[in-house]
Motif scaffolding. Sequence first.
Motif, short mmCIF file in Angstrom:
data_model
loop_
_atom_site.label_atom_id
_atom_site.label_comp_id
_atom_site.label_asym_id
_atom_site.label_seq_id
_atom_site.Cartn_x
_atom_site.Cartn_y
_atom_site.Cartn_z
N GLN A 318 0.84 -1.19 0.00
CA GLN A 318 0.00 0.00 0.00
C GLN A 318 0.88 1.24 0.00
O GLN A 318 1.80 1.37 0.82
CB GLN A 318 -0.90 -0.01 1.24
CG GLN A 318 -1.89 1.12 1.34
CD GLN A 318 -2.74 0.99 2.61
OE1 GLN A 318 -2.30 0.43 3.61
NE2 GLN A 318 -3.96 1.50 2.55
N GLY A 336 -2.98 4.85 -0.14
CA GLY A 336 -3.74 4.33 -1.26
C GLY A 336 -4.58 3.15 -0.80
O GLY A 336 -4.65 2.83 0.40
N THR A 337 -5.19 2.48 -1.75
CA THR A 337 -6.03 1.33 -1.43
C THR A 337 -5.17 0.14 -1.02
O THR A 337 -4.12 -0.12 -1.63
CB THR A 337 -6.90 0.95 -2.65
OG1 THR A 337 -7.66 2.08 -3.05
CG2 THR A 337 -7.83 -0.20 -2.32
N GLU A 340 -3.03 -2.69 -3.32
CA GLU A 340 -2.86 -2.19 -4.69
C GLU A 340 -1.46 -1.63 -4.93
O GLU A 340 -1.19 -1.04 -5.98
CB GLU A 340 -3.93 -1.15 -5.02
CG GLU A 340 -5.32 -1.75 -5.17
CD GLU A 340 -6.31 -0.79 -5.80
OE1 GLU A 340 -5.90 0.31 -6.21
OE2 GLU A 340 -7.50 -1.15 -5.88
N THR A 360 -1.18 3.67 -8.18
CA THR A 360 -1.27 2.28 -7.73
C THR A 360 -1.17 1.39 -8.95
O THR A 360 -1.42 1.84 -10.08
CB THR A 360 -2.59 2.01 -6.99
OG1 THR A 360 -3.69 2.28 -7.87
CG2 THR A 360 -2.72 2.90 -5.76
N SER A 366 -4.20 3.06 -10.87
CA SER A 366 -4.79 4.39 -10.80
C SER A 366 -3.69 5.43 -10.75
O SER A 366 -2.54 5.12 -10.41
CB SER A 366 -5.69 4.52 -9.56
OG SER A 366 -4.91 4.46 -8.38
#
Length: 446
Positions: A318, A336-337, A340, A360, A366
């Motif tokens: 992450q 971030g997510t 990912e 990501t 993204s």
Amino acid sequence: MSPKLDLYDLGARGVVLNESPVHKQPGDLTKAQNVYHSKEEGMGGLRKRPGLTKVNAIAAAGSITGITNLPFPDTDSDVVTLYASAAREDTDWGTTLWRTSTNGTTWANATTPSAAQDIVTQQTGDWNVTVATPIASLSGKIYYPGNDYTVGTTAPTLHCWDGTTDFTVFKVPDHPSYAGTRPRAIYGMVAANGMLYFSTLDRAQSGNAPNHAGRVFEYNPDNGSVQQIGTAFGPNSGEATGGWPYAMVWWLGRLWVTTNSYSGSAGDDGTVKWIRPGIDTTWTSDVTFTDLLGLSMAVFNSALYVGCRSTLTAGTGQAVIRKRTAAGTWSTDDSGTANEDGHYSSLVVFSSALYAARVTVQAGGSEVIRKYDGTSWTTDQNVWTLTATDRNVGGQLVSAFSKLYYLARTTLGTADAEILQLSGGTWTLVNTTEKLRMMAVLTTPN
């Protein structure tokens, strides 16, 4: 015939009247009027002090009283140019070396200054090279690493561009522990307190991970001197450990650096270190991250922010921003997510807010520009809604013309580079070209 006498700091100390001729220094003037020592003119350069041209938009045609010993530089006519370096491994550029703009909207190709280092070609393997932005503006000049050396054979070079002349100011010598092994590249750069600081990757072998060899140098534009700051980085006795020095920032009277300990395996732990140039001789380790490498740095609201890349196994990491308070407390501030992966490639303060570029790489990936107003983080722009092609490299944020710009970068063999502009609260696409690497602003007197 008298020998030649070189005075590189002529006028640097101004007019000195309280010392006898015997005790005067080379930088002293005994008499001068409307003159000052100018870094823009090079070492020992003297310029006429800029005069007051207008008062409240009215030409100063009459007498002005009540102002004493107060210079008024005329900056209204200064020329501001935004430079973006062309990736030299992209043969589509031909003779073009840079893209330039004097308004941020209209762009043109340029063949000067000389080519900037293509850091993507300076190291094989995944060393986060596409994220590095070794370029800085200082005293009306742009400093950047040249593309005029051969990796492993000749020394990396530091170049200076003043808008007219491009010249080499330094060639990086061998690391003290590896004489005969040429340094690979200049990686980080920051201008602070009238000085230029830059870091180098000197020896890149995964077997030495995490303690790769590198150094930090200080360049003084007043006299052209370059000196190593603190001990060298590396695996040997007495050297700073944790990887080669990467991103840099000035804060609390100290120079802060992140270290890159990349090994090619999961779980690399980067560090953040600091030093007081001219005072300390060794680096102080402030924190060691877990499964993170610091790739970007900025100071905002009296705190230090470090944009990091996850080094966990693909699909389990992450991207995060780590924050340090002035009191020394570290915490995670944005992320971030989960799972990912990705990283924060650039941090910059603009219009009373902190902006961050984040990518990501899992689940389709993204690329977003995040904004922190001092209270909360929000996504200011989804980059892929404006660009022609999705990418997962990570770009650079730069402010110019009272606007913010984002260079969406790519690696060789993928999409071209694009530049986004933030103006009036709205992001727009202002430039699409072949591949670009990094940007900087040049301000020159008209």
